[in-house]
Structure formats: structure tokens, C-alpha cells
Design an enzyme around this catalytic site. Structure first.
Site, PDB file in Angstrom:
ATOM      1  N   GLU A 250       0.956  -0.723  -0.195  1.00 13.48           N
ATOM      2  CA  GLU A 250      -0.514  -0.095  -0.008  1.00 13.48           C
ATOM      3  C   GLU A 250       0.522   1.147   0.256  1.00 13.48           C
ATOM      4  O   GLU A 250       1.151   1.636   0.648  1.00 13.48           O
ATOM      5  CB  GLU A 250      -0.608  -0.133   1.079  1.00 13.48           C
ATOM      6  CG  GLU A 250      -1.654   1.266   1.452  1.00 13.48           C
ATOM      7  CD  GLU A 250      -2.474   1.320   2.578  1.00 13.48           C
ATOM      8  OE1 GLU A 250      -2.119   0.218   3.551  1.00 13.48           O
ATOM      9  OE2 GLU A 250      -3.439   2.482   3.034  1.00 13.48           O
TER      10      GLU A 250
ATOM     11  N   GLU B  37       2.839  10.041   5.740  1.00 16.52           N
ATOM     12  CA  GLU B  37       3.151   8.777   6.555  1.00 16.52           C
ATOM     13  C   GLU B  37       4.043   7.755   5.994  1.00 16.52           C
ATOM     14  O   GLU B  37       4.918   7.143   6.596  1.00 16.52           O
ATOM     15  CB  GLU B  37       1.715   8.234   6.510  1.00 16.52           C
ATOM     16  CG  GLU B  37       0.419   8.125   6.857  1.00 16.52           C
ATOM     17  CD  GLU B  37      -0.343   7.686   6.582  1.00 16.52           C
ATOM     18  OE1 GLU B  37      -0.331   6.198   7.442  1.00 16.52           O
ATOM     19  OE2 GLU B  37      -1.767   7.772   7.200  1.00 16.52           O
TER      20      GLU B  37
ATOM     21  N   ASP C   5      -5.409   2.952  -1.768  1.00 17.67           N
ATOM     22  CA  ASP C   5      -6.260   3.849  -0.760  1.00 17.67           C
ATOM     23  C   ASP C   5      -6.947   5.027  -1.383  1.00 17.67           C
ATOM     24  O   ASP C   5      -5.837   5.560  -1.874  1.00 17.67           O
ATOM     25  CB  ASP C   5      -5.186   3.549   0.656  1.00 17.67           C
ATOM     26  CG  ASP C   5      -6.422   4.155   2.105  1.00 17.67           C
ATOM     27  OD1 ASP C   5      -7.236   5.138   1.523  1.00 17.67           O
ATOM     28  OD2 ASP C   5      -6.048   4.312   2.893  1.00 17.67           O
TER      29      ASP C   5
ATOM     30  N   HIS D  46      -5.608   7.965   0.796  1.00 15.06           N
ATOM     31  CA  HIS D  46      -3.699   8.504   0.585  1.00 15.06           C
ATOM     32  C   HIS D  46      -3.833   9.057  -1.076  1.00 15.06           C
ATOM     33  O   HIS D  46      -3.349   9.777  -2.203  1.00 15.06           O
ATOM     34  CB  HIS D  46      -2.963   7.119   0.047  1.00 15.06           C
ATOM     35  CG  HIS D  46      -2.792   7.079   1.471  1.00 15.06           C
ATOM     36  ND1 HIS D  46      -2.945   7.734   2.564  1.00 15.06           N
ATOM     37  CD2 HIS D  46      -3.493   5.560   2.214  1.00 15.06           C
ATOM     38  CE1 HIS D  46      -2.569   6.972   4.039  1.00 15.06           C
ATOM     39  NE2 HIS D  46      -3.099   5.770   3.668  1.00 15.06           N
TER      40      HIS D  46
ATOM     41  N   HIS E 197      -8.958   0.596  -0.484  1.00 18.35           N
ATOM     42  CA  HIS E 197      -9.388   1.284   0.817  1.00 18.35           C
ATOM     43  C   HIS E 197     -11.379   2.013   0.618  1.00 18.35           C
ATOM     44  O   HIS E 197     -10.040   3.211  -0.708  1.00 18.35           O
ATOM     45  CB  HIS E 197      -8.682   1.820   1.417  1.00 18.35           C
ATOM     46  CG  HIS E 197      -8.186   0.483   2.799  1.00 18.35           C
ATOM     47  ND1 HIS E 197      -6.610   0.467   3.392  1.00 18.35           N
ATOM     48  CD2 HIS E 197      -8.351  -0.440   2.902  1.00 18.35           C
ATOM     49  CE1 HIS E 197      -6.306  -0.496   3.375  1.00 18.35           C
ATOM     50  NE2 HIS E 197      -7.626  -0.977   3.694  1.00 18.35           N
TER      51      HIS E 197
ATOM     52  N   ARG F 229     -11.565  11.578   4.667  1.00 16.97           N
ATOM     53  CA  ARG F 229     -11.384   9.633   5.377  1.00 16.97           C
ATOM     54  C   ARG F 229     -12.842   9.106   6.587  1.00 16.97           C
ATOM     55  O   ARG F 229     -12.634   8.432   7.076  1.00 16.97           O
ATOM     56  CB  ARG F 229      -9.864   9.225   6.723  1.00 16.97           C
ATOM     57  CG  ARG F 229      -9.389   8.138   6.362  1.00 16.97           C
ATOM     58  CD  ARG F 229      -7.678   8.096   7.000  1.00 16.97           C
ATOM     59  NE  ARG F 229      -7.122   7.503   6.392  1.00 16.97           N
ATOM     60  CZ  ARG F 229      -5.949   6.571   6.196  1.00 16.97           C
ATOM     61  NH1 ARG F 229      -5.308   7.117   7.293  1.00 16.97           N
ATOM     62  NH2 ARG F 229      -5.589   6.001   5.720  1.00 16.97           N
TER      63      ARG F 229
ATOM     64  N   GLU G  35     -12.084   1.464   5.223  1.00 18.31           N
ATOM     65  CA  GLU G  35     -10.820   2.016   6.145  1.00 18.31           C
ATOM     66  C   GLU G  35     -11.070   3.108   6.351  1.00 18.31           C
ATOM     67  O   GLU G  35     -10.703   4.032   5.588  1.00 18.31           O
ATOM     68  CB  GLU G  35      -9.308   1.796   5.668  1.00 18.31           C
ATOM     69  CG  GLU G  35      -8.742   1.642   6.414  1.00 18.31           C
ATOM     70  CD  GLU G  35      -7.112   1.882   6.457  1.00 18.31           C
ATOM     71  OE1 GLU G  35      -6.252   0.480   6.433  1.00 18.31           O
ATOM     72  OE2 GLU G  35      -6.850   2.657   4.980  1.00 18.31           O
TER      73      GLU G  35
HETATM   74  C1  LER Z   1      -3.146   1.232   6.695  1.00 15.16           C
HETATM   75  O1  LER Z   1      -4.292   0.742   5.489  1.00 15.16           O
HETATM   76  C2  LER Z   1      -3.379   3.055   5.847  1.00 15.16           C
HETATM   77  O2  LER Z   1      -4.115   3.379   4.718  1.00 15.16           O
HETATM   78  C3  LER Z   1      -2.343   4.024   6.989  1.00 15.16           C
HETATM   79  O3  LER Z   1      -2.771   5.431   6.664  1.00 15.16           O
HETATM   80  C4  LER Z   1      -2.149   3.624   8.434  1.00 15.16           C
HETATM   81  O4  LER Z   1      -3.159   3.856   8.869  1.00 15.16           O
HETATM   82 MN    MN Z   2      -5.138   1.901   4.005  1.00 12.24          MN
END
Ligand code: LER
Ligand code: MN
Length: 282
Positions: A158, A164, A191, A194, A217, A223, A252
Site C-alpha cells: 500500500e 506517512e 487507498d 492516500h 480502501h 477519510r 477503511e
Molecule cells: C493503512 O491501510 C493505511 O492506510 C495507513 O494510513 C495506516 O493507517
Molecule cells: Mn489504507
């Protein structure tokens, strides 16, 4: 495509972007699985404390009882609880990080599910240059991808946003490395939270990485559950259909305004896009 919803079993991650947590109105595995099934989700995605603490027997029983699948298993507790990651300057810590993930690859594999490398990828910092860190990551993806393949699974990698990690923030850059390195058993976890930060065009990126998409995700810009932010999900669903994606759209997201409301919003949004055909329980 299939619907999934996240269940966190880690008390230390109670601020994290998971719908169901160990405590609260739908606290704990049993109540969360019941709520997921009642709303009509196809599967759950679980964030366990570790492979050793993975309650396999209970999960097996609950999934059978509710007719749910296991979409994926997260490894991020290795970072949250133990501060392990794959690019740590200390080789012993890197080895522990691999061991932690390998254990989860195995427990997930028993359920026919993939493990996720998200936070456990770590970052380049201190004496570890970015090139060196990418080398550590690629080595780990080779080893852990091969381990997933023993279970007939892929390993999900991911890319995360710039706050991050400084390894890979964009799906296309990660896809290029998977290609270059011949990482056949590794697929991308896309995701949308992100991607909303990092990509120029989310739908076009999904089309470009195509068959490398292994899991999604399903989150809005803030979010929260899809539909509660400013993402236009229509072109994203269309792009996933264009590439023939058959996997999970897994929520998520934060449990806002409540866990059940976030779950309900997600399934209604997915139904609105003709995803997740399973009807809610009577
Ligand atoms: C985990 O799936 C993720 O998206 C990261 O931002 C950790 O929280
Ligand atoms: Mn994620």
C-alpha cells in the site's frame, strides 16, 4: 466487485481509520461481524494485534455463522504497538518486522486472504538513505510475496501519503518498481484517501496500473465513509470496471458519526454504484 468493512482488534489504534473497534456500541469481533452481516457486507478486513493474538477459531466461527468472507488482514500493529518497520536502521528490528508480517501472511493465508503492508513499510530516515530503504522494502516484498504465494495468495503493498512514508506515495511509481523487480506475487492496495492526496487523477491512475490493483480502501477525501467528503466516486467505479477489477472495496474510514452510521453509509454508497449486491438481513 465485493464490499468489505474494517474491524480493528488493537486498543492502541482506537484513533485509527477503522469502522469497528474493540470497544464502543459495536465493540469486539462478534458484534462487529453481526453488524457487518446485517448491513449486507460481503466480507470483513481485520487489523489484529499480531499473528499470535489472531483469534483464528473465533473468526472462523463468526465468518461461517454470518456468511462473511475475510477480505484482508492488516499488519500495522507491528508499527503501532512495537515500532517495527521494514526500513529501520537496525537490522535486528528489520528482521523482527519481517517475522511479524510473515506470521500474519500465514494466518491470513489459512483463511484464503492476503496480508497488507501499509504502515510496516516504514520510511527512510537518519542514516538510512531513500535508495537503501527502497532496497530493504523490495527485499522484504520478494521474501514475503513468495511466502504469500505458498498459500496461493498475493501480498498487498500500500503506497501511503507523504505524511506517512517517503518510500512510495503514488500508485504508478510503486507499480513500476513491482514490474522492474519482477514482484509477481505483490499487488497494490489502492487507498483512495492516500490517492486523493497524491494522485493527479485517481480514476486515470487506477486505469493505468490496471491488473496490479489487488485491493481498494474505499474512503472519501476526509477519510469518512464514501459520500461524506468531496470525492466523486462514479468515475472511480467506472475505472475499476474498465480494468476488470473483481476484488474488494473495503471501508477503511473513521467511525463517524458512529461506527454503524459509517458502515450504513458505505453499503448504501456501494449499492448506489451497483456494487455489493448482497441484501441486508431481514
Ligand atoms: C493503512 O491501510 C493505511 O492506510 C495507513 O494510513 C495506516 O493507517
Ligand atoms: Mn489504507
Amino acid at each position: 466487485m465485493k464490499s468489505a468493512i474494517t474491524i480493528c482488534l488493537v486498543p492502541e489504534a482506537r484513533q485509527g481509520p477503522f469502522v469497528f473497534h474493540p470497544t464502543g456500541e459495536t465493540g469486539g469481533l462478534a458484534a462487529a461481524c453481526r453488524a457487518a452481516a446485517e448491513l449486507g457486507f460481503d466480507a470483513v478486513e481485520i487489523f489484529p494485534e499480531s499473528a499470535e493474538a489472531f483469534p483464528a477459531a473465533e473468526i472462523g466461527r463468526l465468518l461461517r455463522e454470518h456468511g462473511l468472507g475475510l477480505a484482508a488482514v492488516g499488519t500495522g500493529a507491528g508499527w503501532v504497538k512495537q515500532k517495527l518497520h521494514l526500513c529501520h536502521a537496525d537490522a535486528a528490528v528489520r528482521a523482527l518486522a519481517r517475522e511479524f508480517i510473515a506470521g500474519i501472511v500465514d494466518v491470513a493465508g489459512e483463511f484464503g486472504a492476503p496480508a497488507i503492508i501499509g504502515s510496516m513499510q516504514g520510511r527512510s530516515e537518519g542514516d538510512v538513505s531513500r535508495d537503501e530503504a527502497v532496497g530493504f522494502l523490495v527485499d522484504a516484498l520478494h521474501e514475503l510475496g513468495a511466502r504469500a504465494a505458498v498459500h496461493g495468495q498475493v501480498l498487498l503493498y500500500e503506497p501511503l501519503n507523504r505524511y506517512e512514508t517517503n518510500l512510495f506515495n503514488r500508485q504508478g511509481d510503486a507499480a513500476a518498481v513491482l514490474e522492474l523487480e519482477g514482484l509477481r506475487h505483490v499487488q497494490l492496495l489502492c487507498d483512495l484517501f492516500h490517492m486523493n492526496i497524491e494522485e493527479t487523477d485517481v480514476a486515470a491512475t487506477l486505469e493505468a496500473v490496471g491488473s496490479r490493483v489487488g485491493h481498494v480502501h474505499w474512503a472519501d477525501s476526509n477519510r469518512r465513509a464514501m459520500g461524506l467528503g468531496h470525492v466523486n466516486a462514479g468515475p472511480i467505479v467506472a475505472a475499476l470496471r474498465t480494468i476488470g477489477y473483481q476484488g474488494f472495496l473495503s471501508a477503511e474510514v473513521f467511525p463517524l458519526p458512529t461506527a454503524v452510521e459509517a458502515a450504513r453509509q458505505t453499503i448504501e454508497n456501494l449499492r448506489g454504484h451497483a456494487v455489493a449486491a448482497r441484501p441486508p438481513a431481514a
